[in-house]
Design an enzyme around this catalytic site. Sequence first.
Site, PDB file in Angstrom:
ATOM      1  N   ARG A  49       0.821  -1.213   0.000  1.00 29.67           N
ATOM      2  CA  ARG A  49       0.000   0.000   0.000  1.00 29.67           C
ATOM      3  C   ARG A  49       0.856   1.266   0.000  1.00 29.67           C
ATOM      4  O   ARG A  49       0.362   2.354  -0.253  1.00 29.67           O
ATOM      5  CB  ARG A  49      -0.978   0.032   1.185  1.00 29.67           C
ATOM      6  CG  ARG A  49      -1.834   1.318   1.197  1.00 29.67           C
ATOM      7  CD  ARG A  49      -3.039   1.276   2.139  1.00 29.67           C
ATOM      8  NE  ARG A  49      -2.790   0.619   3.387  1.00 29.67           N
ATOM      9  CZ  ARG A  49      -2.236   1.215   4.455  1.00 29.67           C
ATOM     10  NH1 ARG A  49      -1.890   2.480   4.413  1.00 29.67           N
ATOM     11  NH2 ARG A  49      -2.037   0.530   5.556  1.00 29.67           N
ATOM     12  N   TYR A 103     -12.711  15.498 -19.156  1.00 31.49           N
ATOM     13  CA  TYR A 103     -13.330  14.180 -19.028  1.00 31.49           C
ATOM     14  C   TYR A 103     -14.520  14.240 -18.056  1.00 31.49           C
ATOM     15  O   TYR A 103     -14.439  14.897 -17.016  1.00 31.49           O
ATOM     16  CB  TYR A 103     -12.255  13.218 -18.515  1.00 31.49           C
ATOM     17  CG  TYR A 103     -12.709  11.826 -18.211  1.00 31.49           C
ATOM     18  CD1 TYR A 103     -13.088  10.947 -19.227  1.00 31.49           C
ATOM     19  CD2 TYR A 103     -12.730  11.359 -16.905  1.00 31.49           C
ATOM     20  CE1 TYR A 103     -13.490   9.655 -18.942  1.00 31.49           C
ATOM     21  CE2 TYR A 103     -13.132  10.058 -16.612  1.00 31.49           C
ATOM     22  CZ  TYR A 103     -13.509   9.214 -17.632  1.00 31.49           C
ATOM     23  OH  TYR A 103     -13.903   7.937 -17.334  1.00 31.49           O
ATOM     24  N   ASP A 175      -3.772  16.669 -17.735  1.00 33.03           N
ATOM     25  CA  ASP A 175      -4.149  15.296 -18.065  1.00 33.03           C
ATOM     26  C   ASP A 175      -3.906  15.118 -19.563  1.00 33.03           C
ATOM     27  O   ASP A 175      -4.634  15.672 -20.392  1.00 33.03           O
ATOM     28  CB  ASP A 175      -5.634  15.065 -17.725  1.00 33.03           C
ATOM     29  CG  ASP A 175      -6.113  13.651 -18.075  1.00 33.03           C
ATOM     30  OD1 ASP A 175      -5.452  12.970 -18.882  1.00 33.03           O
ATOM     31  OD2 ASP A 175      -7.169  13.236 -17.552  1.00 33.03           O
ATOM     32  N   LYS A 200      -5.391   3.535 -20.488  1.00 33.07           N
ATOM     33  CA  LYS A 200      -5.455   3.843 -21.920  1.00 33.07           C
ATOM     34  C   LYS A 200      -4.122   3.489 -22.592  1.00 33.07           C
ATOM     35  O   LYS A 200      -3.702   2.360 -22.501  1.00 33.07           O
ATOM     36  CB  LYS A 200      -5.851   5.298 -22.107  1.00 33.07           C
ATOM     37  CG  LYS A 200      -7.009   5.755 -21.200  1.00 33.07           C
ATOM     38  CD  LYS A 200      -8.344   5.078 -21.503  1.00 33.07           C
ATOM     39  CE  LYS A 200      -9.390   5.303 -20.415  1.00 33.07           C
ATOM     40  NZ  LYS A 200      -9.607   6.710 -20.064  1.00 33.07           N
TER      41      LYS A 200
HETATM   42  C1  LIG Z   1     -10.326   7.415 -18.998  1.00 33.20           C
HETATM   43  C2  LIG Z   1      -9.864   8.747 -18.629  1.00 33.20           C
HETATM   44  C3  LIG Z   1      -9.734   9.124 -17.280  1.00 33.20           C
HETATM   45  C4  LIG Z   1     -10.107   8.192 -16.146  1.00 33.20           C
HETATM   46  O1  LIG Z   1      -9.280   7.085 -16.110  1.00 33.20           O
HETATM   47  P1  LIG Z   1      -9.692   5.676 -15.416  1.00 33.20           P
HETATM   48  O2  LIG Z   1      -8.446   4.862 -15.563  1.00 33.20           O
HETATM   49  O3  LIG Z   1     -10.885   5.135 -16.141  1.00 33.20           O
HETATM   50  O4  LIG Z   1      -9.999   5.983 -13.982  1.00 33.20           O
HETATM   51  C5  LIG Z   1      -9.261  10.387 -17.017  1.00 33.20           C
HETATM   52  N1  LIG Z   1      -8.943  11.256 -18.001  1.00 33.20           N
HETATM   53  C6  LIG Z   1      -9.064  10.930 -19.304  1.00 33.20           C
HETATM   54  C7  LIG Z   1      -8.701  11.930 -20.346  1.00 33.20           C
HETATM   55  C8  LIG Z   1      -9.537   9.673 -19.669  1.00 33.20           C
HETATM   56  O5  LIG Z   1      -9.674   9.357 -20.961  1.00 33.20           O
END
Ligand SMILES: *Cc1c(COP(=O)(O)O)cnc(C)c1O
Length: 382
Positions: A49, A103, A175, A200
Site C-alpha cells: 500500500r 473528461y 491530463d 489507456k
Molecule cells: C479514462 C480517462 C480518465 C479516467 O481514467 P480511469 O483509468 O478510467 O480511472 C481520465 N482522463 C481521461 C482523459 C480519460 O480518458
Amino acid sequence: MKRKPGPSTLAVHGTPARRSDWTPVTTPIFQSSTFTNPVGSDEQVMYSRYGNNPNQVSLAGRYALLEGTEAALFVSSGMAATALAHLAVLRPGDHLLSSSWIYGGTRRLFEEEFGRLGIDVSYVNPDQPRQWRRSVRKSTRAVFVETPTNPLARVVDLTPMAQIARDSGLALMVDATFASPINFRPVEHGADIVITSATKYLNGHSDVVAGAVAASASIIEEVTRLMTLWGQPIDPHAAWLVERGLKTLSLRMARHNLNGMAVARWAETQDAFTRVHYPGLPSHPDHALATQLLDGFGGMVGLELKGGTRTVERFLKKLRLVTHAPSLAGVESLISEPRLTSHAALSQDERLTLGIPDGFVRLSCGIEDADDIIADLAQAAG
Ligand SMILES: *Cc1c(COP(=O)(O)O)cnc(C)c1O
C-alpha cells in the site's frame, strides 16, 4: 558525454545498465503484500500500500523517464491519480481554475466532491485564452487542463496557463492521457504535474485499470503520502502488466498515429460522414497547433454520421472488427457514442454547444491494419 536514450529505449529498459549474471531479464512479479524487515530497524517498512513494492517502483521509474520528471507514482485508476494529484496541491479555501473541456468523470469529481472539501472550482473555455488570467483569484492554487480533449481531440496551447502559473506560483496540472508521453510531454510546455489514465495508451491492452502522476520528487512524495492514507495503490500484478505494456508504447503509438490518420483521411472523402474530427486533418480547428506541439496525432477519431441516432445504431450493429465498447487506446479498435457514455450527464443542447451532436461517434483506432478498419467502417456505413 553520456547520451540520453530515446523514448523507445527508455520504455524498454528504463535507464539502460549492464545486468549481472543469472538475473531475470524482465522484472519478476512480486505478488506479495508485505516484505521481511530487519529487527529493530526504524526505516520505512516495505508494504504494497506504500508504493514501495518492487513492481510499483520499477514501473514508476520508467514512466518518469518518459515524461521527463524527477518522479512518478502509479495508483489504481486514472480517477485516483486525478483525485490524489489535486488533493496534494489544494487545501480547504483554495480555488481551482479548470479548463471546461475535461473528461466527464473529472468534471463530476470537481462538482460532486470538491465542494464539500471546501475547494472552489471555476471553468475557463480554452477557446478564450485571455480568460485564464482574468479568472485567477487570490485563493487560486492550481490550474487544470486536459489536452488533447475527449472526444473532439481539441489541442490546448499551455503557454498562457504556464505563464500565469509561473507568475503567480500556481501548480499547472495536465491530463495528457489522449497523447501519451510519446506524442506529447506536458512538462516541456510548463506543466508541473502530469496526470494520466494508464488504463489507456500506457497499458494499451484493455486489460488493466490504472493511473499515474508524474511530477517533482517533493510533489510525488506528497501524492504518495496521500495514497498510503486514502489507500489506492496499484496492485503488483497490474503494475507488472502496465510495465509490459509500456515496452511497446512507442511502437503502438506509431501505429495508432498511422491508423488514425489513414481512417480520418478516408472518412473525410465519404458521404456517410458529415464531419471528421482529427487533429492531423487541415480541417481540424487546432491543426496548426497540433502540428507544432504533438509528435503524433494519435488514434482517436471523431465521426459525425449523416442521419442522427437511428443511422448510428444501424451503423454500430453492422460493425464486425470495430467493437462497440467504451474506453479507448487499446490495441483493438473500439467505438462508442459520447451521448450515451462520457457525456451522458449533459442535455442534448449542452452537448450541441460543446460540438457533440447526436450522430457523433468516437472511434479509437487500434493497431490492426488500417485497410481492415476502413473496410469494416465502409461496409457498416454502406
Ligand atoms: C479514462 C480517462 C480518465 C479516467 O481514467 P480511469 O483509468 O478510467 O480511472 C481520465 N482522463 C481521461 C482523459 C480519460 O480518458
